[in-house]
Design an enzyme around this catalytic site. Structure first.
Site, PDB file in Angstrom:
ATOM      1  N   HIS A 122     -34.086  13.383 -52.080  1.00 46.74           N
ATOM      2  CA  HIS A 122     -34.707  12.134 -51.611  1.00 46.74           C
ATOM      3  C   HIS A 122     -33.773  10.950 -51.832  1.00 46.74           C
ATOM      4  CE1 HIS A 122     -38.701  14.041 -51.209  1.00 46.74           C
ATOM      5  NE2 HIS A 122     -38.295  14.769 -52.245  1.00 46.74           N
ATOM      6  N   ASP A 156     -40.560   7.649 -47.014  1.00 44.13           N
ATOM      7  CA  ASP A 156     -40.495   8.440 -48.262  1.00 44.13           C
ATOM      8  C   ASP A 156     -40.167   7.567 -49.487  1.00 44.13           C
ATOM      9  OD1 ASP A 156     -39.792  10.235 -50.287  1.00 44.13           O
ATOM     10  OD2 ASP A 156     -38.177  11.205 -49.151  1.00 44.13           O
TER      11      ASP A 156
END
Lengths: 561, 561
Positions: B378, B205
């Site tokens: 994130h 990610d």
């Protein structure tokens, strides 16, 4: 535009009062323009444009509504520009198509206004009055001193406007930079002087009221540029605002330090540099600059290319480079790109797209996420507090901002030691009445949004914009019916644009049938063309929504032959 | 979609190799979907939607191009969803209109997928396989372990995919939160175990790769919410993503602490809370919730209203409240509004507009500019470095990001002690070949943008989008000519939409005259309707541009009667 009827006008005239009328600059950032009216004389402070948002498709920019000024033409004594940014001077040529008043501004600001008139000439010959910091001028009942402020363009000033009723200070756009590139620090002494002798009303820049602390000095850019230039492997392409002369000075200084030549791309950049250089606001040796047509003659490690495009504007230098459509510059893998400006809200996605393209092409891109790549031209909370604290106004009116900025600024004013006895968050068009003892919203003028498209001023309501938005989201359908002596001459003709193919295929036969039966019925009922058009539009709208859940713009034509 | 011809297919088959084919998730954030193909068997990781940008007017969302999957239908063994966000599961119902494969996911993710099928039923009956962290499953040549990760939705997992050639780790969306609301910390031990035994490829990610340091823990929200609730003078209206169950848990907990009831507005919010509660991902007493229809029965200081609208979506709860069109909630002066989410790039202006409206109505608004009002789901640079350092992959492929995010992530990988021997920044559609010793771009599949409008999947090229964009910026002109036996039956009929009035007035008589003379000439020359249409369009386009510098979309109809 309409002024509300006021029965007390006669009585009011006897009371000694000033009117403050913001025609722009509030509610959203842009088209700054404030009128100050006293003893039937008006001065205008700034006359700028606003850039459109994505909600105004196809529009180039927006200018203030001048109707109130046109109705009060004879009372206008001066237009004073605080500095040369587009949102402060950009609409002057449009105003001067209808009005001619003396223009007061500092040297550099005047030069920029004159260059605007070259592109769009005024009707009459403008009268230019150059003003100087710490000097006073007299205009009717107003005595005005200009006070030096720092901003992201040279030669910005605030105004101290003295009247019989008291002093009004207008901050212009400002920050407080103790080590500015042009060595001209915001003149805190004069603000403090006025504060000491008493200020009735303060109008102050709210752009960064939500930001904590103190805006950084332009000086930090020097180190950042030095670092980038030190590490650059090939050409350096720098994008900045063409009006940010101090930033351009820093880029030139750094280029000189590294023995790089500078090629300037774009008309506005070239023009502003020429003006600034001729007036000594920009200092560099002539041989620093090379012709953008001849950059191939120089080693890549010895070149800087300077242009616009920090906001992702479609025709800017940087956008053209990112799309490979720039006439002189095709991007190469080791090029470094520096975008030194903040992104105006609403432009984020456009800028990000360009950054991604440039990176994908292999360039090193330095942009907003980089520390110290840009500093704002507007003071943050601490600077606003400082100004309020030394000016100590009786009344306060935050200007230059969206509602949230004005509100944050009003909250700052509540926190200083000697806080204003009244703060008003105004709207564009408000008529604010100021006396020795009171400051209040008294009345308002109705304002329209005046859109400009392709340099042409349109007397537009929101109809065109709404049409475009509907078509944008829902598509458009044209229905044509040919009629002769009350009979259909052929089946109705349907055209759609902006429809998804699947929907269209599904819908058209149905709609066509509906139009046919409706039209025949209406003709039989002897409805006029106008009536058929209106009815058919209405019927179709709900028929289409029921069938395909879309509300396209519908246009019906009845053609008689 | 076309796969490039490859003459070496036969030889290639003998070489033991894995193919990684990202069908989405790169170049821009959204529509995540990655295929892993080994020994002629394919597993799909995620199948999400992407939200449109302002450049795609009228579009609801975009889904991945499934053509490659349809061509390789028989090889597909599984679809594995890493977590329940729209950009990871939103396109599953569209895929299941054409394909039925076993669905693997954790409990909560499966529940969300099932609820999607309620709205858009699949063709066949889906096979659901619930998976569990630290448990392995076997699918063809793949042995897959699910590893717990923190994210902004519960039950997120990463995948460790073991094959004969080595192990591939796919991070899913993750951050490392040491004090998460749901007590489930990212399982660093398992990542480290795999790192120790050797990882061939890591897909990770990249969303926050440009952000320095460590993303803050969800725990900081607790204090912030406590402060806001402590100071609230009346109702508290909270907007968040309906999938952010942990955030919702914190809001519920705080409401309980302050003895406030919670009214839930909006279908998606109600649905997700119902699902999460039934599976024990959300814990609260039943009497905490009150019906949104009955809020008038409760004192304002005892109410929280929870809804969506953090991105300024036109139909969301917050937008409706700001426009005064919410059925149950009309904003009052002392209400507090909390917007707890970050703004997705491109939505900034919409959100700012709503904040301004709400403030103007007198509410206290707590939004992005407020410290600690939101934390990202994130991991930032330090977390990405930590993962890379313990996984120590031989090859690295940053995923989930625009080019600039992927590039920043690749640069992070260059800085760790045992850096990958090769990093590839891939594009959607790339076919990447992975062997024990090599990782390379080998080929690609051509992908189309698949737009979805109104839940309907359109087989759309960019034509409709381009039509809409042209009309948006230039307007549209319809020209109708009625012809009988080669003669004009009446003068041409012109209609424009989206034109500035002034331009239209100036242009129409001119254009009308031009159409008339051109049409008469063409009819005399016996051109067919088709030919007249084509020629007239072309002529008019340059004629209009010459006269008013606009390039409207032109539609010409020749109606024969």
């Amino acid at each position: 535009m309409k002024t509300k009827k006021n029965k007390k006008t006669r009585i009011d005239k006897k009371i000694d009062k000033i009117e403050i009328i913001p025609l722009g600059g509030l509610e959203s950032i842009g088209k700054n323009m404030t009128l100050i009216k006293y003893k039937e004389e008006i001065i205008i402070i700034d006359c700028g444009i606003m850039f459109p948002t994505t909600e105004m498709p196809g529009i180039d920019f927006i200018i203030p509504d001048f109707s109130y000024l046109l109705e009060n033409k004879k009372k206008i004594k001066a237009l004073i520009a605080t500095h040369g940014h587009e949102d402060h001077i950009g609409a002057i040529p449009f105003l001067f198509e209808q009005i001619n008043v003396p223009l007061y501004a500092t040297k550099f600001t005047l030069a920029l206004i004159k260059s605007k008139f070259e592109e769009k000439p005024p009707r009459g010959k403008p009268i230019y009055k150059e003003v100087h910091p710490r000097k006073k001028i007299k205009i009717g009942p107003f005595s005005i001193e200009f006070i030096r402020v720092n901003h992201s363009i040279p030669d910005g000033v605030a105004l101290a406007i003295e009247t019989d009723l008291g002093t009004i200070i207008h901050s212009g756009d400002f920050k407080i930079d103790f080590s500015p590139v042009d060595k001209e620090v915001t003149d805190l002494k004069r603000f403090a002087d006025y504060g000491e002798s008493g200020v009735l009303l303060f109008l102050s820049d709210s752009t960064n009221a939500e930001k904590e602390g103190f805006t950084k000095s332009e000086a930090i850019l020097e180190k950042k540029l030095f670092d980038i230039f030190s590490n650059a492997k090939s050409r350096i392409i720098v994008a900045t605002f063409s009006s940010n002369i101090n930033r351009i000075q820093q880029i030139f200084d750094t280029a000189q330090k590294f023995n790089r030549k500078v090629a300037i791309s774009g008309m506005s950049m070239q023009k502003n540099i020429r003006i600034a250089k001729s007036l000594s606001y920009l200092n560099f040796k002539d041989d620093l600059i090379v012709d953008i047509n001849k950059i191939e003659a120089y080693p890549k490690k010895k070149l800087v290319i300077l242009g616009t495009g920090t906001q992702g504007e479609p025709l800017s230098v940087l956008t053209r480079i990112s799309k490979g459509t720039h006439k002189h510059v095709s991007l190469e893998v080791k090029d470094s790109i520096v975008i030194t400006a903040s992104v105006i809200p609403g432009n984020e996605k456009m800028v990000i797209n360009i950054v991604n393209s440039l990176m994908k092409m292999g360039a090193d891109v330095f942009y907003a996420k980089e520390k110290d790549i840009h500093v704002s031209g507007h003071g943050a909370a601490k600077e606003l507090k400082l100004m309020l604290s030394i000016i100590k106004p009786k009344f306060f009116m935050p200007v230059h901002g969206e509602f949230k900025h004005l509100k944050a600024h009003a909250e700052i004013a509540e926190k200083i030691q000697e806080k204003p006895s009244k703060t008003i968050i105004a709207n564009n068009g408000d008529i604010l009445e100021l006396t020795k003892d009171n400051f209040r919203k008294k009345d308002y003028v109705n304002l329209s949004q005046i859109y400009v498209e392709g340099q042409e001023l349109g007397d537009i309501n929101n109809k065109v914009i709404n049409e475009r938005r509907t078509i944008l989201n829902e598509g458009i359908m044209f229905v044509t019916i040919v009629v002769s002596e009350g009979l259909l001459l052929r089946e109705p003709h349907l055209v759609t644009k902006g429809f998804i193919e699947d929907k269209k295929m599904k819908a058209l036969p149905l709609i066509s049938k509906e139009v046919l039966s409706q039209a025949e019925k209406m003709l039989k009922d002897n409805l006029t063309s106008q009536e058929i058009e209106t009815h058919l539009k209405k019927r179709l709208s709900s028929f289409i929504y029921k069938n395909i859940q879309k509300r396209p713009l519908i246009s019906v034509q009845i053609l008689e032959v």
